[in-house]
Enzyme design. Structure first.
Site, PDB file in Angstrom:
ATOM      1  N   CYS A 177     113.679 164.053  34.494  1.00 23.80           N
ATOM      2  CA  CYS A 177     114.862 163.179  34.696  1.00 23.80           C
ATOM      3  C   CYS A 177     114.550 161.925  35.709  1.00 23.80           C
ATOM      4  O   CYS A 177     114.182 162.387  36.751  1.00 23.80           O
ATOM      5  CB  CYS A 177     116.233 163.534  34.451  1.00 23.80           C
ATOM      6  N   ARG A 194     110.540 158.227  33.399  1.00 17.31           N
ATOM      7  CA  ARG A 194     110.721 159.657  33.824  1.00 17.31           C
ATOM      8  C   ARG A 194     111.238 160.463  32.694  1.00 17.31           C
ATOM      9  O   ARG A 194     111.503 161.734  32.722  1.00 17.31           O
ATOM     10  CB  ARG A 194     111.223 159.974  35.161  1.00 17.31           C
ATOM     11  N   TRP A 224     115.745 163.199  30.282  1.00 17.45           N
ATOM     12  CA  TRP A 224     114.791 163.578  29.480  1.00 17.45           C
ATOM     13  C   TRP A 224     115.198 165.196  29.141  1.00 17.45           C
ATOM     14  O   TRP A 224     115.112 166.075  29.812  1.00 17.45           O
ATOM     15  CB  TRP A 224     113.255 163.871  30.151  1.00 17.45           C
ATOM     16  N   ASN A 238     118.314 166.647  37.939  1.00 15.18           N
ATOM     17  CA  ASN A 238     117.136 166.747  37.450  1.00 15.18           C
ATOM     18  C   ASN A 238     116.580 168.121  37.727  1.00 15.18           C
ATOM     19  O   ASN A 238     116.500 168.681  38.794  1.00 15.18           O
ATOM     20  CB  ASN A 238     116.055 165.913  38.233  1.00 15.18           C
ATOM     21  N   GLY A 239     115.979 168.932  36.573  1.00 10.02           N
ATOM     22  CA  GLY A 239     115.511 170.314  36.824  1.00 10.02           C
ATOM     23  C   GLY A 239     116.210 171.241  35.966  1.00 10.02           C
ATOM     24  O   GLY A 239     116.712 170.541  34.611  1.00 10.02           O
ATOM     25  N   GLU A 258      89.704 163.049  27.644  1.00 12.52           N
ATOM     26  CA  GLU A 258      90.570 161.913  28.044  1.00 12.52           C
ATOM     27  C   GLU A 258      90.844 160.935  27.140  1.00 12.52           C
ATOM     28  O   GLU A 258      92.066 160.596  26.875  1.00 12.52           O
ATOM     29  CB  GLU A 258      90.077 161.392  29.481  1.00 12.52           C
ATOM     30  N   LYS A 277      94.706 160.179  25.399  1.00 11.68           N
ATOM     31  CA  LYS A 277      95.138 158.815  25.383  1.00 11.68           C
ATOM     32  C   LYS A 277      95.732 158.327  23.883  1.00 11.68           C
ATOM     33  O   LYS A 277      97.016 157.906  23.833  1.00 11.68           O
ATOM     34  CB  LYS A 277      94.351 157.658  25.736  1.00 11.68           C
ATOM     35  N   GLU A 311      98.754 160.843  22.970  1.00 15.07           N
ATOM     36  CA  GLU A 311      99.893 160.296  23.901  1.00 15.07           C
ATOM     37  C   GLU A 311     100.748 159.119  23.168  1.00 15.07           C
ATOM     38  O   GLU A 311     101.954 159.334  22.897  1.00 15.07           O
ATOM     39  CB  GLU A 311      99.606 160.319  25.124  1.00 15.07           C
ATOM     40  N   HIS A 367      79.876 174.336  14.445  1.00 14.47           N
ATOM     41  CA  HIS A 367      80.557 175.713  14.593  1.00 14.47           C
ATOM     42  C   HIS A 367      81.843 175.731  13.839  1.00 14.47           C
ATOM     43  O   HIS A 367      82.564 176.813  14.163  1.00 14.47           O
ATOM     44  CB  HIS A 367      80.398 176.167  15.975  1.00 14.47           C
ATOM     45  N   LYS A 402     106.754 160.757  32.437  1.00 12.54           N
ATOM     46  CA  LYS A 402     105.592 160.611  33.489  1.00 12.54           C
ATOM     47  C   LYS A 402     105.297 161.803  34.383  1.00 12.54           C
ATOM     48  O   LYS A 402     104.013 162.178  34.362  1.00 12.54           O
ATOM     49  CB  LYS A 402     106.148 159.323  34.563  1.00 12.54           C
TER      50      LYS A 402
HETATM   51  O1  M6R Z   1     101.070 163.801  37.814  1.00  9.34           O
HETATM   52  P1  M6R Z   1     100.031 164.607  37.320  1.00  9.34           P
HETATM   53  O2  M6R Z   1      98.611 163.945  37.567  1.00  9.34           O
HETATM   54  O3  M6R Z   1     100.270 166.008  38.023  1.00  9.34           O
HETATM   55  O4  M6R Z   1     100.523 164.604  35.870  1.00  9.34           O
HETATM   56  C1  M6R Z   1      99.561 165.557  35.043  1.00  9.34           C
HETATM   57  C2  M6R Z   1      99.920 165.186  33.612  1.00  9.34           C
HETATM   58  O5  M6R Z   1     101.329 165.467  33.415  1.00  9.34           O
HETATM   59  C3  M6R Z   1      99.481 163.781  33.134  1.00  9.34           C
HETATM   60  O6  M6R Z   1      98.186 163.602  33.418  1.00  9.34           O
HETATM   61  C4  M6R Z   1      99.955 163.712  31.657  1.00  9.34           C
HETATM   62  O7  M6R Z   1      98.977 164.265  30.831  1.00  9.34           O
HETATM   63  C5  M6R Z   1      99.816 162.349  31.556  1.00  9.34           C
HETATM   64  N1  M6R Z   1     100.705 161.766  30.533  1.00  9.34           N
HETATM   65  C6  M6R Z   1      98.417 161.767  30.874  1.00  9.34           C
HETATM   66  O8  M6R Z   1      98.276 160.474  30.365  1.00  9.34           O
END
Ligand code: M6R
Length: 607
Positions: free
Chosen positions: A2, A27, A74, A100-101, A480, A484, A487, A503, A602
């Protein structure tokens, strides 16, 4: 997760708080709310959806106050409803809280208070904190918060106003919170970027710490209520960095920033063909010889950056590397001791799993180092040894420019350690150092192909899913690329080392499941071609990320994105931008909310 914003000062607070919340929206964005104190009364508005919905409601209602707090949520405990949105107010209307938490013993506190006749109105864990405060508050905020922090367990950044006091209180354990003061105004936020337009000198709250913010200044206390002095930290980011400029999305802006980001990341670390990190790292040749094992620990994109770098390290040094996701590392019994160097990578520096993994490694006596984009973040403060990725604030939920900055720093780090160990051949150092310096211009070349990439992305945007294939050094970038796409476009995508397809996963291939093949000009080219042929034999369309000059690939597919040529070890640097742009344009074609994809936040500051 959050986002929180608080303001107390000479100005009407709603605009400052709403603007601050908009900066925090990445966030969390399922609901939002604001509360102000107006002539000793709490007034609040909450709404489901984005901060702009909240701003409309605030304008309609003409909400005004003297100071206030806001929240963008969130959801963790309790569904996405107006009732569960923050702020939460105590039944007696004397206390209001944003959080937040996760308060782990919320149920227990709720049961206890309900037994005493306190009614609850939401499904959130946060309400247990505010009703508890309402129950114990007798006019002394600090004492009430001391009682609260002694009673709740879990992770929290709490911001609290008491209707009868002209002050804002904050307390923190496990979730980020930053406090600032400028002129006659005090601020608090989850993220320092929200404070940049007011001040560059901030206090990052530590665990087990609380603060009282008034227009006159900030005072800090421990959870027993004892005061202490606290140093400010200077932020070298500027407010303009948090604007989208003329780009339609932060993600696209951040993709385009990568040539500059890489240049900044190399600056002062590479010169005249030599790598030098001695001004940032305390180690001598003797120290690094002790590092018999290297553990890379991270999550998500940061984890894939470590996988990418670990393979590059293998090409020039003899390292016993392992790459682990932090959420597993922290719960497994992975041997780490004084002979282990643990490298934690986190863009935000606030990821709960990575932070806990770092605490574990420290407790085992391992040498720890963090690579983070946020100076002063929790993991930076706790680990100490750090290499900063100077990528500037990354706002798009999908990490892009920080991946490039991370792999840059990681590769420099590997070369530096290998050099201190006496393993890095001088010619390898010069060759890679000079090739790294050339990469930013090559990234800029790739960005010029944006429209071609967009065209390919549109063509495949209705596919059933995607496979991303790469071998050896191209496998982590494939992971990666798949992440992307998942996500931001919500399409199923899987990455495999290409040789592993036969396999099992090859059973999935057909004409509706395209394969994105990473095929640079290196010693795996022919083997990857065989994997492309296997895919084509199952009628999968192939999109190739190949190296400039590779005409042979055109015999297999016309959907080719070319990268410039580089040293064989460094192709991952060039493969990622095409994959980011591909994901971006697939998502755009599908009408997805690119900067704020569903279900994601984020930085993941809860487990
Ligand atoms: O802030 P961080 O690098 O620790 O975050 C790690 C992951 O949460 C972050 O890379 C997440 O996978 C992203 N949304 C990737 O695009």
């Amino acid at each position: 997760m959050c986002g929180i914003m608080g303001y107390i000062g000479g100005q009407e607070p709603t605009k400052i708080i709403l603007d601050g919340l908009a900066k925090h929206e990445y966030r969390g964005y399922d609901s939002a709310g604001i509360a102000v104190i107006n002539h000793g009364k709490i007034e609040e508005i909450r709404t489901v959806g984005r901060v702009k919905n909240l701003a409309e409601r605030v304008a309609e209602a003409g909400l005004r106050g003297e100071f206030g707090i806001g929240h963008t949520r969130w959801a963790t405990h309790g569904g996405v409803t107006e009732n569960n949105a923050h702020p939460h107010v105590s039944n007696d209307n004397r206390v209001v809280v944003v959080h937040n938490g996760i308060i782990e013993n919320a149920r227990e506190i709720r049961d206890e208070l309900e037994d005493k006749g306190v009614c609850f109105h939401s499904e959130t864990d946060t309400e247990s904190a505010v009703q508890y405060l309402g129950y114990v508050y007798d006019g002394n905020p600090k004492e009430a918060i001391v009682k609260l922090t002694g009673r709740i367990r879990g992770a929290f950044a709490l911001v609290i106003m008491f209707a009868d006091k002209k002050e804002i209180w904050v307390c923190r354990k496990g979730s980020p919170l930053v406090v600032g003061h400028a002129g006659n105004a005090g601020f608090c936020a989850s993220d320092a970027t929200a404070l940049l337009e007011f001040t560059h000198d901030v206090w990052f709250m530590d665990d087990d710490e609380m603060a009282r913010i008034t227009p006159a200044g900030c005072e800090f206390f421990d959870f027993a209520g004892r005061p202490h002095a606290k140093e400010t930290m200077h932020l070298d980011w500027n407010a303009a960095m948090t604007n989208r400029g003329s780009y339609p999305h932060f993600m696209l802006k951040e993709i385009h920033e990568q040539p500059d980001v890489m240049t900044h990341t190399l600056l002062g670390r590479v010169a005249s063909g030599k790598i030098d990190l001695s001004s940032e790292l305390p180690w001598t040749a003797e120290d690094v010889k002790k590092f018999r094992k290297i553990h890379f620990v991270a999550c998500g994109t940061s984890h894939y950056a470590t996988m990418t770098a670990a393979q590059i390290w293998e090409t020039f040094g003899s390292f016993e590397n392992r790459c682990e996701v932090a959420s597993e590392y922290r719960y497994r019994n992975i041997p780490a001791d004084e002979s282990t160097l643990c490298i934690f990578v986190s863009q935000s520096g606030e990821t709960a799993d990575t932070l806990h993994a770092a605490r574990l490694a420290k407790s085992k006596g391992a040498e720890c180092l963090v690579i983070t984009n946020v100076r002063g973040s929790t993991i930076h403060r706790e680990v100490g040894n750090a290499l900063i990725t100077p990528a500037g604030p990354e706002i798009g939920v999908a990490a892009t420019k920080t991946f490039t900055a991370q792999i840059t720093v990681l590769v420099l780090l590997g070369m530096y350690i290998a050099k201190l160990k006496g393993e890095l051949l001088p010619e390898t150092e010069t060759r890679l150092a000079s090739a790294l310096m050339d990469i930013p211009a090559k990234l800029a070349e790739i960005l010029k192909q944006e429209h071609d990439i967009e065209h390919i992305a549109r063509e495949f945007a209705d596919a059933r899913g995607f496979f991303f294939l790469g071998r050896t050094l191209s496998y982590p970038p494939a992971l990666e690329g798949a992440l992307k796409l998942k996500e931001i476009s919500y399409m199923h995508a899987e990455a495999y080392p290409a040789g592993e397809m036969k396999h099992g996963p090859i059973a999935l291939l057909d004409k509706e499941l395209p394969v994105v093949a990473l095929i640079p000009k290196n010693d795996m080219w022919e083997k990857t071609i065989s994997n492309i042929e296997e895919s084509m034999a199952r009628k999968s369309p192939v999109i190739a990320i190949a190296a400039e000059g590779d005409q042979a690939i055109l015999q297999y597919t016309r959907s080719v994105i070319y990268t410039p040529v580089t040293e064989p070890e460094l192709y991952p640097f060039l493969q990622v931008i095409p994959l980011q742009l591909f994901a971006y344009y697939v998502a755009r074609q599908r009408g997805c909310d690119i900067d704020m994809p569903r279900n994601l936040a984020k930085s993941v500051t809860v487990e």
